[in-house]
Every structure is written in C-alpha cells, then in structure tokens.
Design a protein around this motif. Structure first.
Motif, PDB file in Angstrom:
ATOM      1  N   UNK A  77      -6.027  -1.287  -7.207  1.00  0.00           N
ATOM      2  CA  UNK A  77      -6.818  -2.265  -7.167  1.00  0.00           C
ATOM      3  C   UNK A  77      -6.616  -2.978  -6.117  1.00  0.00           C
ATOM      4  N   UNK A  78      -7.686  -4.139  -5.406  1.00  0.00           N
ATOM      5  CA  UNK A  78      -8.053  -4.964  -4.267  1.00  0.00           C
ATOM      6  C   UNK A  78      -6.751  -6.448  -4.665  1.00  0.00           C
ATOM      7  N   UNK A  79      -5.695  -6.775  -3.273  1.00  0.00           N
ATOM      8  CA  UNK A  79      -4.716  -7.435  -3.835  1.00  0.00           C
ATOM      9  C   UNK A  79      -5.681  -9.428  -4.040  1.00  0.00           C
ATOM     10  N   UNK A 100       1.013  -1.145   0.296  1.00  0.00           N
ATOM     11  CA  UNK A 100      -0.476   0.232  -0.234  1.00  0.00           C
ATOM     12  C   UNK A 100       1.024   1.451   0.359  1.00  0.00           C
ATOM     13  N   UNK A 101       2.299   1.558   0.190  1.00  0.00           N
ATOM     14  CA  UNK A 101       3.078   2.511   0.213  1.00  0.00           C
ATOM     15  C   UNK A 101       4.255   1.894  -0.177  1.00  0.00           C
ATOM     16  N   UNK A 102       5.149   2.900  -0.496  1.00  0.00           N
ATOM     17  CA  UNK A 102       7.095   2.377  -0.434  1.00  0.00           C
ATOM     18  C   UNK A 102       7.247   2.188   0.180  1.00  0.00           C
ATOM     19  N   UNK A 103       8.449   1.286   0.147  1.00  0.00           N
ATOM     20  CA  UNK A 103       9.076   0.474   1.249  1.00  0.00           C
ATOM     21  C   UNK A 103      10.604   0.034   1.001  1.00  0.00           C
ATOM     22  N   UNK A 104      11.327  -0.161   2.126  1.00  0.00           N
ATOM     23  CA  UNK A 104      12.747  -0.488   1.711  1.00  0.00           C
ATOM     24  C   UNK A 104      12.756  -1.377   0.446  1.00  0.00           C
ATOM     25  N   UNK A 105      12.003  -2.274   0.367  1.00  0.00           N
ATOM     26  CA  UNK A 105      12.107  -3.728  -0.640  1.00  0.00           C
ATOM     27  C   UNK A 105      11.967  -3.138  -1.839  1.00  0.00           C
ATOM     28  N   UNK A 126     -10.587  -1.802   1.041  1.00  0.00           N
ATOM     29  CA  UNK A 126     -11.366  -3.108   0.678  1.00  0.00           C
ATOM     30  C   UNK A 126     -11.904  -4.497   1.532  1.00  0.00           C
ATOM     31  N   UNK A 127     -12.776  -5.228   1.893  1.00  0.00           N
ATOM     32  CA  UNK A 127     -13.205  -5.753   2.804  1.00  0.00           C
ATOM     33  C   UNK A 127     -13.145  -7.023   2.512  1.00  0.00           C
TER      34      UNK A 127
END
Lengths: 185, 569
Positions: free
Chosen positions: B324-326, B278-283, B299-300
C-alpha cells in the motif's frame, strides 16, 4: 572516408566530479549482447567492468581511457596478433587474447585491463576449469551509432570525443577567421 | 535555502562551506561547475580535498571542529578592513554592535593555530567574499553535524548580512539538505515543534485552527527529537515517560544514528517496533511488524526540493499485490486506533494542507502541473503568483522586518583526541550509494562498484606510521564500539584525520560516532569523534569475516543470496 588519425575520448578534470556515470554506461554498452545487460539493473548478472577508469588524486578526478596511439605500443607488443587497427582505431579481439599481459605492460597510460571473460552471464572457463582472462580497453563503442556512450551520459559534459584531424582543421579555420577580422600581421 | 538552486549558476562567488555536492548531490554540483565556467569565484571550506576544493580559487582546509572560529575570523576581517555594506547594515539589520563585540576577539592571527590555516589565507578568503557580488553561501552537513552547529549557521548568515548579500538574486545562504525530500518532511510538520507550514505547536491560535480542522484536541507540548529516543527508552529521567513503542517510517536508525550499539539496545528494549519501508533494513531486524510500502515509481505526490520548490511526480508502475501507499497505511492505522481518516487521493490531502498553511496556500496541483514547480512562499491560488525564488526581498521575516545579527564564542567538539584514541574520525557520503543504502544496496550495479566493508580514508603519512597498505582491512575502535574497514591511502584527508562513509553494515562508522547533540537542532556530532586503528595480522581471516558476515546479514533479511556470487567481485 576513412579517418586519417585515430579518434579518442578525453576527460576534463575541471568538470569531472567523479560520479562514475561514464563507467556504468561503458559497462552497459559492452555487455548488451554478450551478457544480456539491458535498461534496468535487474538485468545485470556480471561484475561491472568498464573500459575507462575514473582516477582520483588530491588535485584531479578524471576518467582515463585508450588514446588509440598511431604507433601503438600494445599493438606492436602483441605476439598473438590479437590487436589490430580497424578504421584507424586500435581494437583488441578478445577471443584471440591469451592473457600474456604484454599489451598491459606496453601501454604507457595503463588503460588496458586483464579480467575474467563473461559470456551469457557465466565465467568462461578453460578445459582445466580455470577462468579465461582477456585484455579489454576502449573501442570507442564500435558499432554504436550515437558514438561513445561515456560522452553521451556525462552529466557535466566533462568528456569529449576528439577527431584530431577535424579538430585541427577547425582550429586553423578559427585562426584564419581571427586573422581576417583583426588583420594582425 | 534562501535562494533557488537554479540561481547557483548566476553567482559571482560561491562560499562552499562543509558541503560536498559531488558525492551528496551530483545534480546540484552541476550548477556549481557551470557557475565556475561562467567565471564565478569559489571558496571551499572543508577538512578534506573534495571535488569542489579542486576547482576552488581558495581552499581553506581547516582542522575539523573549528568552523565557528573560522567564520568569526572571516567576519572579523570583513569588519576590521571596512568591507561591510554599511547602508544595508544600517537600514535592514539590528544588533550589529553586540555582534562586533564578539567577533573583534577572533583575529586571523589568534584563529590560525586553532583552524590550522594561515592568517593570510583567512584574509584572502574574507576579502574575496566581501568584494565579489553577488555572493552566495552553500553549506551542508559539515556545518550541521556538530555539537555547535546552529551557531555556525547563524554566523554564516551574519556574513551574508554584513555584506548585504540577502534579498537579491543569487545571494543568501543555502543549506543543501541531506535527503531528497527532507525539506518536504519538515514542510509537512514531521518535526517535534511544528505543524505543517512551520506553524508553532505552542501558538494557541495555530493549535485551535488545527483542532477545528481535524476535530480533535491537540497537545501544546513540543515533542521529542529523534536523537533523544534511545535515552528515553533506556534511561528515562521520569519512568512514567519511558518510550515503549517506536514506529519508524523510511528511516534506518539502527544504521544511521550515532552510537548504533545504543540505538540497537533501545530497539531491543522497546515493547513494539514497527517499520514502514520499501526494503528491509537494519532497524527492520528489530521490528515486530513490517509494513511494506510503495516506492517513488509506484505512487504519486509532491516532493519539496531544498530550495522550497514543490514538484509533482507521477506513478509509473503498479506496486506488487498487497503493498500500500504510505498515506493509505497511515489512514488505516489511524482509523483502527479510533480516529477515522479517509482520503480518496493525494490531491484531497494536499488541498487540506494548503487550506491550513498560508505560505503554501497558492501551490495548487493545477499550478504545479502547469509551471513544473513552485517555490514557497506562494500565498495566492491566482496563476500570477508563481512563488518565491529567493527570500527576504525588501524585508526579513522578523516582526520588525529586520535581520538580526547574532554572535557567540567557538567551543571545541566534545570528544577530543588523546593518546588512547589519537585520530579524528569524520563521516559522510560517497557518490554511488544513497543515504543508509536501504535502496542502493539492492542495486546490483552499484553494489558491484562499491560494496562491503567500504573504505576508511587515511593520509599516506599515517599509513606509513601504522604500516598500512592501500586495501588492507583494519579494525577501528572508539570508546563506544568497533568496526572493520578497508584502508584507502589518500592525501585527500589530512594527517591525523580519517574519513568513512556511513552506509556500510560491516564497516559501520556509526558504531564509533559520538551521540553529542547540538543543543538547539539536536543533530549529532557525526563529523567529529576520536578513534584508534588496530592493524589485523591475519588478513585472510578478516576477508573471510567480511564475506560471511555480510552474507549472514543479507540472509537474515530474507534476501535470496543464492547464485549471485558472479555479481560480487
């Protein structure tokens, strides 16, 4: 009816887990009008400066805040008359404060802090360009109908609003009631 | 957990072992505090003075890395003083004699110098646990994140078995899991050895069931645990089995895995890295493709709580356009790769899953909505089957219905301190930031309370020896890497042991940690490695380094840092 003695908020170290929910609630309430802090974190544009402070040691974890002393050293120390008693509570008028630190020095509990003053998300500056610093402390969320926000948000009910006169009356009532039941002489 | 979280309040005794609820799960900690107020006894086992230690009747402040020696000694006392529930042992368990052979050797006197706890305190704790009913054990990563972890879990279960603390309300053992839905990920088969519902990949009948349901042939070979990935990228024993692509969902291995220098090297070497988050991270900085997905408010679905409780949650706001939803992303990737996958909603997925998993079969959406939550096993769709609050009522899940004792010898952690690296490093969490900080690092309020480079807790005696003041920046080094951190001078940690939290980018303690794994769970030894401290003469340089490096990292993630000076103290 005016209060006979100043009320205050007190923490219970046996219930506190150090989560700082009280600090965030305190900050939010005190920056709603001046800095537009609302219900979401996106509205926060100034540093989090609460007026009660979580303190952790080896054997304790509990927030401390102003006791609203009756013979208040801070009030007596302030030469600018920026601290006054309103409805028996000790209140700082931050606009009158000149940052001399006398109240900080006088407070035996260390619960007055001196920090940059923010207005509408910006640091207030003196004519020299230097940031204005003012004294802050707990005002029991003056003007908030539901009372102090810290007490309300604590997930562990570790904070309590104490009206010492009412509390004493209640204790006396309970003592009398106990006597009536036990008939102990 | 064998018990329900709500049962914590009803415990007569809580053995809080290597579990720091106040920082990791403040909401579960509330139950512990309520239990305390209702008169429960608390035994806290932790190398640091955590919040639970303050309210405990007994705090066993053991030396890190000595868990099994201590648990064996507790069992030893319960046995030698005859405090067992002999009827329970006779009727409900097996292998007790073999267990006794091992624990006999662990007398409090022998274990005392290993754990640095007095024999009297070990005896007091064992007596209190064995004689207070109902007693429950809560444990956390202080048990699991060691090279010898599963053995400790099994021996804690032995303690509960020998005192008859299973199959009754407010008893049992409870791993309070690390993340909010890690139980859900495991329940749904996001493990290398299981299909959903803990059905073994190597069981032919199970495999055939899933092959039939999904219409494809499936492998019967156990997959690779997450912590083996870097080695299989960088130094595969069999070159034909080298990993070339790495698809990462909602995880930041370049921050949270041990020895992150090696992890980052592996990510660089991979031909394809995909990040779905959902956000940028180190990986994400090593990713070739980033697939943005929706967050919990957008989402639900269903969460699983650590006590096996399924809970429905609902969508509150529309996600930004194009996000999009996962489950939709997975369906589309799968379809593009040649296996058409289509669902109209989460209920279709949930119902398919329930059909294939007997122990979840009864947890219908309708029931979850009506009751607020259902703890599995829940086998019947009938509304009268409300699930299972606590496990092992009447019998255990082994084929003979009995609980099996297990015992083994303690072994020390892999990397011990020496003259070159004289300090033990322990790592964990703090209350304001969640896990890798991918989410909370973007929250201005929480960043304003605690931000880079984070703190390293050091005992005042050690501070005196190194000439360190509270607030100084220091350089920490291990055999694998280094990082900067800020000194927190506190007697909550013992002399010779320092503690850091793992979510900081500049103060990244996983630069230092040792990727030694438990042989069964493959969980790394985050709680123990040896480090040294280097003082920094030029504090102004160090302060400036933290600010500029942090800014550089955030800018490189596409975060707009302009105009936010005011929010950073």
């Amino acid at each position: 009816m005016a209060k006979q003695l100043g009320a205050f908020v007190v923490g219970d170290s046996d219930k506190c887990t150090g989560c700082k929910a009280c600090e965030l609630a305190c900050f939010t309430v005190h920056n709603q009008k001046s800095n537009g802090v609302g219900r979401t974190v996106g509205t926060v544009s100034v540093p989090v400066m609460p007026r009660l402070f979580l303190v952790k040691g080896e054997t304790f974890s509990v927030p401390v805040q102003c006791k609203h002393c009756e013979d208040a050293p801070c009030l007596n120390a302030c030469t600018k008359k920026a601290i006054s008693r309103v409805d028996n509570q000790v209140i700082i008028d931050e606009k009158k404060c000149m940052g001399c630190k006398d109240c900080m020095m006088a407070c035996p509990f260390g619960v007055i802090m001196l920090a940059q003053v923010y207005d509408r998300g910006k640091v207030l500056r003196q004519t020299t360009g230097e940031a204005v610093k003012g004294a802050f402390k707990c005002d029991l969320c003056a003007g908030r109908e539901a009372g102090p926000a810290c007490v309300e948000v604590c997930p562990h009910q570790a904070l309590r609003y104490v009206d010492p006169v009412e509390e004493r009356k209640e204790k006396m009532r309970r003592a009398a009631e106990t006597l009536a039941i036990t008939k102990t002489l | 957990m064998t018990m329900g979280v709500q049962e914590i309040e009803d415990a007569g005794l809580i053995l809080n072992f290597g579990y720091n609820g106040a920082d990791s799960h403040p909401i579960v900690q509330r139950r512990i505090i309520r239990a305390r107020q209702k008169g429960a006894k608390i035994i806290c086992v932790d190398p640091r003075v955590i919040e639970s230690a303050r309210i405990a009747d007994i705090h066993l402040q053991l030396k890190g890395g000595t868990n099994l020696a201590l648990v064996n000694a507790l069992c030893n006392v319960i046995y030698t003083e005859g405090l067992m529930d002999e009827k329970f042992i006779r009727e409900k368990t097996t292998d007790f004699d073999e267990f006794v052979e091992v624990i006999k050797k662990y007398t409090p006197e022998d274990v005392s110098p290993i754990c640095r706890i007095s024999p009297e305190d070990i005896r007091k704790a064992a007596r209190l646990y064995a004689t207070t009913k109902p007693a429950m054990i809560l444990y956390g990563m202080g048990v699991c994140q060691f090279g010898q972890a599963v053995d400790v879990v099994k021996t804690l279960a032995d303690m509960a078995l020998m005192t008859g603390n299973f199959g009754k309300p407010a008893t049992g053992i409870g791993p309070v899991r690390g993340q909010n839905n890690v139980q859900g990920a495991c329940d749904m088969g996001a493990l290398p050895n299981n299909y959903p519902g803990y059905q073994s990949i190597t069981d032919d009948a199970v495999r055939e069931k899933f092959e039939k349901a999904w219409g494809v042939p499936l492998s019967n070979k156990v997959g690779l645990p997450l912590t083996h990935v870097p080695r299989r990228v960088l130094r595969p024993e069999d070159p034909s089995k080298q990993i070339h692509a790495y698809y990462i969902f909602g995880e930041d291995p370049a921050q949270t895995d041990p020895d992150i220098n090696e992890v980052r090297e592996a990510l660089e070497k991979c031909d394809l890295v995909i990040l779905q988050d959902i956000f940028m991270n180190r990986a994400g900085q090593y990713a070739d493709v980033v697939l943005p997905s929706t967050s919990w408010g957008e989402h639900e679905g269903v969460y699983s709580c650590c006590d096996r409780g399924f809970q429905r949650f609902h969508k509150m706001i529309e996600p930004p356009e194009g996000v999009k939803v996962d489950w939709q992303i997975i369906s589309e990737i799968s379809t593009a790769m040649g296996y058409p996958m289509h669902y109209n909603n989460t209920q279709e997925i949930w119902d398919e899953m329930r059909r294939l998993c007997p122990s979840f079969a009864g947890a219908t959406y309708e029931k979850l909505e009506a009751t607020g939550g259902v703890q599995w096993p829940c086998r019947s769709e009938d509304m009268s089957d409300k699930g299972t609050v606590y496990l092992h009522k009447g019998k255990f899940s082994n084929p003979d219905g009995k609980g099996r004792f297990y015992a083994t010898d303690w072994r020390p952690p892999q990397e011990l301190t020496d003259t070159e690296y004289p300090l033990i490093l322990n790592t964990g969490r703090e209350v304001g930031h969640y896990s890798a900080r991918t989410m909370t690092g973007n929250c201005r309020l929480l960043r304003s309370l605690e931000d880079e480079p984070g703190w390293v807790q050091i005992n005042p005696e050690d501070c005196l020896e190194y000439g360190l003041e509270h607030g100084d920046l220091v350089r920490l080094e291990s055999r694998r890497g280094w990082c900067l951190s800020r000194v927190s001078c506190t007697d909550r940690t013992s002399p010779g042991a320092v503690f850091m939290t793992y979510q900081w980018w500049i103060g990244a303690c996983n630069m230092l940690t040792n990727p030694n794994l438990d042989p069964v769970s493959n969980t790394p030894e985050y709680k123990y490695c040896s480090v040294r401290i280097e003082c920094i003469e030029d504090q102004a340089w160090a302060e400036n380094y933290v600010v500029t490096e942090y800014r550089r990292l955030r800018e490189s993630m596409g975060i707009d840092v302009s105009g936010e000076e005011a929010a950073v103290q």
